[in-house]
Design a protein around this motif. Structure first.
Motif, mmCIF file in Angstrom:
data_model
loop_
_atom_site.group_PDB
_atom_site.id
_atom_site.type_symbol
_atom_site.label_atom_id
_atom_site.label_comp_id
_atom_site.label_asym_id
_atom_site.label_seq_id
_atom_site.Cartn_x
_atom_site.Cartn_y
_atom_site.Cartn_z
ATOM 1 N N VAL A 1 10.842 0.727 10.818
ATOM 2 C CA VAL A 1 11.295 2.120 10.754
ATOM 3 C C VAL A 1 10.132 3.082 10.953
ATOM 4 O O VAL A 1 10.275 4.139 11.594
ATOM 5 N N LEU A 2 8.962 2.719 10.432
ATOM 6 C CA LEU A 2 7.800 3.613 10.503
ATOM 7 C C LEU A 2 6.934 3.354 11.745
ATOM 8 O O LEU A 2 5.853 3.947 11.870
ATOM 9 N N TRP A 3 7.392 2.502 12.626
ATOM 10 C CA TRP A 3 6.686 2.228 13.883
ATOM 11 C C TRP A 3 5.235 1.809 13.643
ATOM 12 O O TRP A 3 4.295 2.346 14.221
ATOM 13 N N CYS A 4 5.071 0.841 12.745
ATOM 14 C CA CYS A 4 3.724 0.341 12.466
ATOM 15 C C CYS A 4 3.819 -1.168 12.254
ATOM 16 O O CYS A 4 4.910 -1.745 12.247
ATOM 17 N N SER A 5 2.701 -1.827 12.096
ATOM 18 C CA SER A 5 2.705 -3.258 11.785
ATOM 19 C C SER A 5 2.827 -3.435 10.278
ATOM 20 O O SER A 5 2.422 -2.556 9.508
ATOM 21 N N PRO A 6 3.380 -4.557 9.825
ATOM 22 C CA PRO A 6 3.450 -4.786 8.380
ATOM 23 C C PRO A 6 2.091 -4.713 7.702
ATOM 24 O O PRO A 6 1.978 -4.286 6.555
ATOM 25 N N GLY A 7 1.051 -5.120 8.440
ATOM 26 C CA GLY A 7 -0.281 -5.086 7.865
ATOM 27 C C GLY A 7 -0.741 -3.697 7.459
ATOM 28 O O GLY A 7 -1.536 -3.541 6.525
ATOM 29 N N GLU A 8 -0.223 -2.675 8.153
ATOM 30 C CA GLU A 8 -0.605 -1.302 7.815
ATOM 31 C C GLU A 8 0.013 -0.841 6.504
ATOM 32 O O GLU A 8 -0.394 0.179 5.945
ATOM 33 N N LEU A 9 1.009 -1.575 6.018
ATOM 34 C CA LEU A 9 1.665 -1.224 4.762
ATOM 35 C C LEU A 9 1.192 -2.095 3.602
ATOM 36 O O LEU A 9 1.730 -1.999 2.498
ATOM 37 N N LEU A 10 0.205 -2.927 3.845
ATOM 38 C CA LEU A 10 -0.264 -3.842 2.817
ATOM 39 C C LEU A 10 -1.707 -3.557 2.457
ATOM 40 O O LEU A 10 -2.486 -3.076 3.276
ATOM 41 N N TYR B 1 18.053 5.734 5.816
ATOM 42 C CA TYR B 1 19.114 5.566 6.820
ATOM 43 C C TYR B 1 18.711 4.512 7.846
ATOM 44 O O TYR B 1 19.528 3.651 8.219
ATOM 45 N N GLY B 2 17.454 4.555 8.308
ATOM 46 C CA GLY B 2 16.997 3.574 9.286
ATOM 47 C C GLY B 2 17.050 2.155 8.748
ATOM 48 O O GLY B 2 17.432 1.219 9.461
ATOM 49 N N LEU B 3 16.686 1.983 7.483
ATOM 50 C CA LEU B 3 16.731 0.654 6.889
ATOM 51 C C LEU B 3 18.162 0.149 6.727
ATOM 52 O O LEU B 3 18.433 -1.045 6.892
ATOM 53 N N ARG B 4 19.081 1.067 6.434
ATOM 54 C CA ARG B 4 20.490 0.669 6.305
ATOM 55 C C ARG B 4 21.107 0.377 7.666
ATOM 56 O O ARG B 4 21.776 -0.646 7.860
ATOM 57 N N ALA B 5 20.887 1.277 8.615
ATOM 58 C CA ALA B 5 21.585 1.183 9.898
ATOM 59 C C ALA B 5 20.998 0.125 10.821
ATOM 60 O O ALA B 5 21.752 -0.560 11.535
ATOM 61 N N SER B 6 19.681 -0.013 10.827
ATOM 62 C CA SER B 6 19.037 -0.889 11.811
ATOM 63 C C SER B 6 18.596 -2.230 11.253
ATOM 64 O O SER B 6 18.378 -3.176 12.020
ATOM 65 N N TYR B 7 18.450 -2.339 9.940
ATOM 66 C CA TYR B 7 17.893 -3.566 9.371
ATOM 67 C C TYR B 7 18.793 -4.216 8.320
ATOM 68 O O TYR B 7 18.366 -5.134 7.633
ATOM 69 N N GLY B 8 20.023 -3.733 8.205
ATOM 70 C CA GLY B 8 20.979 -4.394 7.340
ATOM 71 C C GLY B 8 20.608 -4.408 5.875
ATOM 72 O O GLY B 8 20.833 -5.411 5.197
ATOM 73 N N ASN C 1 0.860 -1.185 0.000
ATOM 74 C CA ASN C 1 0.000 0.000 0.000
ATOM 75 C C ASN C 1 0.898 1.236 0.000
ATOM 76 O O ASN C 1 1.274 1.761 1.059
ATOM 77 N N ALA C 2 1.255 1.704 -1.193
ATOM 78 C CA ALA C 2 2.198 2.816 -1.318
ATOM 79 C C ALA C 2 1.692 4.100 -0.640
ATOM 80 O O ALA C 2 2.465 4.757 0.077
ATOM 81 N N PRO C 3 0.431 4.502 -0.824
ATOM 82 C CA PRO C 3 -0.038 5.723 -0.155
ATOM 83 C C PRO C 3 0.060 5.638 1.369
ATOM 84 O O PRO C 3 0.344 6.642 2.034
ATOM 85 N N ALA C 4 -0.171 4.447 1.926
ATOM 86 C CA ALA C 4 -0.068 4.287 3.377
ATOM 87 C C ALA C 4 1.363 4.506 3.847
ATOM 88 O O ALA C 4 1.596 5.130 4.895
ATOM 89 N N ALA C 5 2.335 4.008 3.093
ATOM 90 C CA ALA C 5 3.739 4.199 3.467
ATOM 91 C C ALA C 5 4.101 5.674 3.470
ATOM 92 O O ALA C 5 4.773 6.165 4.388
ATOM 93 N N ARG C 6 3.656 6.381 2.459
ATOM 94 C CA ARG C 6 3.945 7.815 2.381
ATOM 95 C C ARG C 6 3.255 8.573 3.525
ATOM 96 O O ARG C 6 3.838 9.460 4.153
ATOM 97 N N ARG C 7 2.019 8.208 3.802
ATOM 98 C CA ARG C 7 1.251 8.874 4.866
ATOM 99 C C ARG C 7 1.874 8.629 6.236
ATOM 100 O O ARG C 7 1.989 9.562 7.055
ATOM 101 N N LEU C 8 2.291 7.398 6.516
ATOM 102 C CA LEU C 8 2.889 7.073 7.805
ATOM 103 C C LEU C 8 4.221 7.795 7.996
ATOM 104 O O LEU C 8 4.531 8.275 9.088
ATOM 105 N N ARG C 9 5.007 7.865 6.926
ATOM 106 C CA ARG C 9 6.289 8.581 7.022
ATOM 107 C C ARG C 9 6.057 10.059 7.319
ATOM 108 O O ARG C 9 6.724 10.643 8.201
#
Length: 231
Positions: free
Chosen positions: A67-76, A30-37, A10-18
């Motif tokens: 990184v966005l402090w949400c559940s994966p379900g909120e991005l789907l 940066y968060g994806l690189r530094a914290s999630y390899g 769900n692309a709009p949800a990702a943008r909205r949450l960010r």
């Protein structure tokens, strides 16, 4: 081996949450690189995800949710397959396999093929661990096509003969199911008869009936929902 399909991101949800977190694409990257390899993630890739031009993989969706402090379900979007339901609920394949009483390899084969082969007890356990609504349970266990065939026959012949076969696929109370099948039968016959009058013709009636049959499973779940609401 066939690669698993990507989740319905769900692309709009990702943008909205960010935006709600006051983060820029560079912060997410940066968060994806530094914290999630995920060293390859750039702000441009994050923007591509948010625009829907690139679809993140299952692991990327899980990391992005962190990184966005949400559940994966909120991005789907609405999950369609067994794998997508599991990912949306952030449940590990090992946990699902253990809950339903399957070895991990056997469970993953079912996920990858899209063909659920569990028995009734295992199917009930699957519904519990993934918190599946009844329509989703029927879909992910591969029963939807058979349900459509039975409903097609029920509304075009004698619906009473199909109460037990449908109930084997859909665990509803018998009286609720009887009411739903009778309603669908009446609705279909109404479509077929609507234009069979002095000013109508069989062709338009047939087209109306065909459209009803094409949406028979959707019409079934709508009728079930209405029946539950008035129970």
């Amino acid at each position: 081996m066939r690669q698993p399909s990507a989740p319905p991101f769900n692309a709009p949800a990702a943008r909205r949450l960010r935006a709600a977190l006051g983060m820029g694409p560079e912060h997410v990257a940066y968060g994806l690189r530094a914290s999630y390899g995920l060293p390859y993630v750039t702000p441009d890739l994050v923007i591509a995800w948010e625009r829907g031009t690139v679809t993140p993989s299952h692991p990327e969706v899980t990391a992005l949710a962190g990184v966005l402090w949400c559940s994966p379900g909120e991005l789907l979007g609405r999950p369609q397959t067994l794998r997508e339901h599991r990912v949306a609920r952030a449940v590990a394949a090992e946990d699902v396999a253990r809950a339903v009483g399957l070895d991990l390899r056997g469970y993953l084969r079912m996920e990858e093929s899209g063909q659920w082969r569990g028995n009734e007890r295992q199917s009930a356990a699957l519904a519990r661990v993934l918190d599946l609504a009844l329509p989703d349970f029927v879909a992910v266990t591969g029963r939807e096509a058979k349900l459509a065939d039975l409903l097609h026959s029920a509304v075009t012949t004698r619906w009473q003969a199909y109460v037990r076969p449908v109930r084997r696929l859909v665990p509803l109370e018998a009286d609720v199911l009887e009411g739903v099948l009778q309603q669908l039968y009446d609705d279909y016959q109404g479509h077929m008869a609507a234009t069979l009058s002095w000013g109508g013709g069989s062709r338009s009636a047939s087209e109306s009936g065909k459209e009803f049959l094409d949406r028979i499973v959707e019409n079934f779940w709508t009728a079930v929902e209405l029946a539950d609401g008035t129970a």
